[in-house]
Design a protein around this motif. Sequence first.
Motif, mmCIF file in Angstrom:
data_model
loop_
_atom_site.group_PDB
_atom_site.id
_atom_site.type_symbol
_atom_site.label_atom_id
_atom_site.label_comp_id
_atom_site.label_asym_id
_atom_site.label_seq_id
_atom_site.Cartn_x
_atom_site.Cartn_y
_atom_site.Cartn_z
ATOM 1 N N LEU A 69 -0.722 19.487 6.877
ATOM 2 C CA LEU A 69 0.281 19.778 7.895
ATOM 3 C C LEU A 69 -0.240 20.858 8.830
ATOM 4 O O LEU A 69 -0.768 21.878 8.385
ATOM 5 C CB LEU A 69 1.570 20.269 7.230
ATOM 6 N N ILE A 70 -0.053 20.642 10.145
ATOM 7 C CA ILE A 70 -0.375 21.647 11.160
ATOM 8 C C ILE A 70 0.937 22.221 11.657
ATOM 9 O O ILE A 70 1.810 21.487 12.132
ATOM 10 C CB ILE A 70 -1.171 21.029 12.317
ATOM 11 N N VAL A 71 1.102 23.544 11.555
ATOM 12 C CA VAL A 71 2.354 24.213 11.905
ATOM 13 C C VAL A 71 2.164 25.009 13.201
ATOM 14 O O VAL A 71 1.402 25.973 13.245
ATOM 15 C CB VAL A 71 2.826 25.157 10.784
ATOM 16 N N THR A 72 2.876 24.604 14.250
ATOM 17 C CA THR A 72 2.827 25.312 15.539
ATOM 18 C C THR A 72 4.244 25.524 16.074
ATOM 19 O O THR A 72 4.490 25.416 17.277
ATOM 20 C CB THR A 72 1.981 24.531 16.567
ATOM 21 N N THR A 73 5.156 25.817 15.192
ATOM 22 C CA THR A 73 6.563 26.013 15.559
ATOM 23 C C THR A 73 6.813 27.463 15.963
ATOM 24 O O THR A 73 5.919 28.313 15.921
ATOM 25 C CB THR A 73 7.475 25.672 14.367
ATOM 26 N N VAL A 74 8.068 27.760 16.324
ATOM 27 C CA VAL A 74 8.499 29.137 16.548
ATOM 28 C C VAL A 74 8.177 29.945 15.292
ATOM 29 O O VAL A 74 8.412 29.499 14.165
ATOM 30 C CB VAL A 74 10.015 29.167 16.850
ATOM 31 N N ASP A 75 7.643 31.147 15.474
ATOM 32 C CA ASP A 75 7.111 31.947 14.364
ATOM 33 C C ASP A 75 8.092 32.118 13.211
ATOM 34 O O ASP A 75 7.710 32.059 12.038
ATOM 35 C CB ASP A 75 6.716 33.340 14.867
ATOM 36 N N VAL A 94 -1.805 26.776 9.709
ATOM 37 C CA VAL A 94 -0.694 27.403 10.412
ATOM 38 C C VAL A 94 -1.208 28.360 11.475
ATOM 39 O O VAL A 94 -2.142 29.124 11.249
ATOM 40 C CB VAL A 94 0.260 28.127 9.422
ATOM 41 N N GLU A 95 -0.590 28.286 12.646
ATOM 42 C CA GLU A 95 -0.895 29.230 13.717
ATOM 43 C C GLU A 95 -0.481 30.633 13.298
ATOM 44 O O GLU A 95 0.489 30.810 12.552
ATOM 45 C CB GLU A 95 -0.131 28.827 14.993
ATOM 46 N N LYS A 96 -1.205 31.619 13.805
ATOM 47 C CA LYS A 96 -0.768 32.995 13.574
ATOM 48 C C LYS A 96 0.487 33.243 14.416
ATOM 49 O O LYS A 96 0.683 32.590 15.451
ATOM 50 C CB LYS A 96 -1.899 33.976 13.923
ATOM 51 N N PRO A 97 1.364 34.168 13.975
ATOM 52 C CA PRO A 97 1.340 34.851 12.693
ATOM 53 C C PRO A 97 1.802 33.934 11.571
ATOM 54 O O PRO A 97 2.563 32.998 11.812
ATOM 55 C CB PRO A 97 2.331 35.999 12.910
ATOM 56 N N LEU A 98 1.357 34.230 10.369
ATOM 57 C CA LEU A 98 1.744 33.415 9.218
ATOM 58 C C LEU A 98 3.261 33.321 9.097
ATOM 59 O O LEU A 98 3.812 32.254 8.813
ATOM 60 C CB LEU A 98 1.140 34.033 7.951
ATOM 61 N N THR A 99 3.948 34.434 9.297
ATOM 62 C CA THR A 99 5.399 34.484 9.329
ATOM 63 C C THR A 99 5.779 35.764 10.069
ATOM 64 O O THR A 99 4.899 36.386 10.674
ATOM 65 C CB THR A 99 5.999 34.430 7.903
ATOM 66 N N VAL A 100 7.048 36.178 10.038
ATOM 67 C CA VAL A 100 7.461 37.302 10.875
ATOM 68 C C VAL A 100 8.036 38.489 10.108
ATOM 69 O O VAL A 100 8.334 39.523 10.710
ATOM 70 C CB VAL A 100 8.500 36.861 11.936
ATOM 71 N N ASP A 101 8.221 38.367 8.783
ATOM 72 C CA ASP A 101 8.871 39.459 8.069
ATOM 73 C C ASP A 101 8.398 39.507 6.620
ATOM 74 O O ASP A 101 7.668 38.630 6.140
ATOM 75 C CB ASP A 101 10.397 39.328 8.143
ATOM 76 N N GLU A 102 8.838 40.541 5.914
ATOM 77 C CA GLU A 102 8.422 40.737 4.533
ATOM 78 C C GLU A 102 8.955 39.649 3.600
ATOM 79 O O GLU A 102 8.198 39.150 2.748
ATOM 80 C CB GLU A 102 8.844 42.123 4.058
ATOM 81 N N PRO A 103 10.215 39.228 3.707
ATOM 82 C CA PRO A 103 10.676 38.131 2.846
ATOM 83 C C PRO A 103 9.871 36.848 3.042
ATOM 84 O O PRO A 103 9.581 36.142 2.071
ATOM 85 C CB PRO A 103 12.138 37.947 3.260
ATOM 86 N N GLY A 104 9.525 36.540 4.277
ATOM 87 C CA GLY A 104 8.719 35.351 4.524
ATOM 88 C C GLY A 104 7.358 35.449 3.861
ATOM 89 O O GLY A 104 6.842 34.469 3.301
ATOM 90 N N CYS A 105 6.747 36.639 3.905
ATOM 91 C CA CYS A 105 5.461 36.848 3.236
ATOM 92 C C CYS A 105 5.588 36.626 1.734
ATOM 93 O O CYS A 105 4.734 35.983 1.109
ATOM 94 C CB CYS A 105 4.959 38.266 3.514
ATOM 95 N N ALA A 106 6.660 37.153 1.147
ATOM 96 C CA ALA A 106 6.861 37.008 -0.296
ATOM 97 C C ALA A 106 7.033 35.543 -0.684
ATOM 98 O O ALA A 106 6.469 35.080 -1.693
ATOM 99 C CB ALA A 106 8.070 37.826 -0.732
ATOM 100 N N ARG A 107 7.804 34.803 0.113
ATOM 101 C CA ARG A 107 8.020 33.387 -0.185
ATOM 102 C C ARG A 107 6.709 32.608 -0.129
ATOM 103 O O ARG A 107 6.442 31.743 -0.991
ATOM 104 C CB ARG A 107 9.022 32.795 0.814
ATOM 105 N N ILE A 108 5.892 32.880 0.876
ATOM 106 C CA ILE A 108 4.625 32.162 1.024
ATOM 107 C C ILE A 108 3.670 32.520 -0.101
ATOM 108 O O ILE A 108 2.973 31.655 -0.653
ATOM 109 C CB ILE A 108 4.011 32.448 2.405
ATOM 110 N N ALA A 109 3.616 33.792 -0.475
ATOM 111 C CA ALA A 109 2.748 34.215 -1.576
ATOM 112 C C ALA A 109 3.131 33.500 -2.867
ATOM 113 O O ALA A 109 2.265 33.043 -3.632
ATOM 114 C CB ALA A 109 2.830 35.729 -1.760
#
Length: 409
Positions: A69-75, A94-109
Motif C-alpha cells: 500500500l502507498i499512503v499519500t493521504t492527509v497526514d 508512506v509519505e512523511k510524516p509517518l503520523t502527526v502525534d504521539e498516539p499515532g506513533c504508539a499505534r504504528i509501533a
Amino acid sequence: MSRRYGMVGLGHRAQLYVDALAGDWSDTGTLVALCDTNRTRMSYYNPGNRLPVYGPDQFPDMLAGIDALIVTTVDATHADYVCAALDAGVDVIVEKPLTVDEPGCARIAEAAARGAARLIVTFNYRYSPRNTAVRELLASGRIGRVTAVHFEWLLDTIHGADYFRRWHRRREHSGGLLVHKSTHHFDLVNWWLGSRPSLVFAQAGLRFYGPDGAGVGSGPFGLDLRADPRLKALYQDARHEDGYVRDQDVFAPGVDIDDTMSVLVRYADQSVLTYSLTAYAPREGYRVAFTGTRGRLELEVSERAWCSTDAALDPTAGKSEEETYERLTVQEHWKPAEEITITRGAGGHGGGDALLLDDVFRGPGDDPLARQAGWRDGIHSVLTGVAADRSARSGQPVHFAADGLSLTG
C-alpha cells in the motif's frame, strides 16, 4: 517479482508514484487499486476507469487484493491506514510524516511489532547527493566527533505560503510545520549523526500569515487554480464532492499553525542541534554546519533564488533571477577549508526522488549509507516535531523516553 500496489490518497503527491509504476519502475509492480474520499480525484488518475476504486469505508476490501500500500493521504489519517495495512499483512510505503502525534506513533509501533509486514517512510532528502555526501564525510571522521549542529531552513513566499492555503494550515490535519515539514529536517539530522533526540526545547509563533500577520497586504499571495490544468482537475473540479478549498487566502482566519520556529535538541550522543524554520523568506534553501572535535563541515543550498511571479499563479512556478547552488566545505583544525565537489542529480529533491523510487521499488541492496527509513526513523522525526510544538506552548523542555519512541514530559 512484480507486486500489486494499492494507493490511498489521490492528491498532488500521488503523481510521483503513479508515474513511477507506469514508467521506469513498471517492471517492479502494477498499480491495481485506488482509494480516496473524492471520486473526481480518483478519476484523474484512472483514465478509462481501468482500475477498481474504493471509498474509505471499503478500504479493507482493497487490502485483500494487494501486496503493498502507498499512503499519500492527509497526514492525520496516516496512522489509520498504516495500521490497518500492517495488520492485514500488507507492506506499506508512506509519505512523511509517518503520523502527526504521539498516539499515532504508539499505534504504528504496536502494529509494526505484532506483524511481519514492512513499512518504509519516504524521506526523499536522504537521497539527495549533497546530503549523502554530508553523511559520508561525517562517517569518515574528517571533523571528528560531532558536538554541535546549526541548521537553518528557509521556505520562500511561493512554497512556504502554500502550506497556509491548504489543509496544512490546520494543526489537527498536519500537526503544524514542525511535524509536517520539519520531519524531513529532523530525520536528516538523526541520520547524519546516527543518533536520536533525548530532549527538546522550542519557541514558535504565527508572525507573518493569518489575519493578524505582518505579511497582510504585502504582496501577491493569491493562487489561481485555473492557471494549472492539473491543480484545476484535482481540486477545483473536485470541490463539489467534499467542499475542500485548495486555494484559501493565507491571511484569512482559520490558520492555527506556526510560521516562525526555533528549536534546541539534545541527542543521545550528547551532541546538540540549533534549528530554525521560517516560512516566508524571499528565497528558498538551507544552511547546515557541523562542528566536531577535529574541525567543521558546512553545507549551503539555494533551492530557489528570489522569484518573480504573475500573482503567484502556481506554487511551483517562478522565474529565478539567479542560479541555484549548493556548496559543501570541510575545514579541519589548522588546515585551510576544502570545497567538496558534489555531483548534482536531476529531478525533485536535488535528484533524490529517482534514487528513492529505485530504493522503494527495487530494494535498497547493500547500501552503506542506510538511506531507507523504517518506522522507528519515522517516529523519531515525528516526535521531535511533536515535542518542539509541545515545548513552544508550555515553555518547558520535553524529554524522550529511553527508547526514543515516546515522550515523558
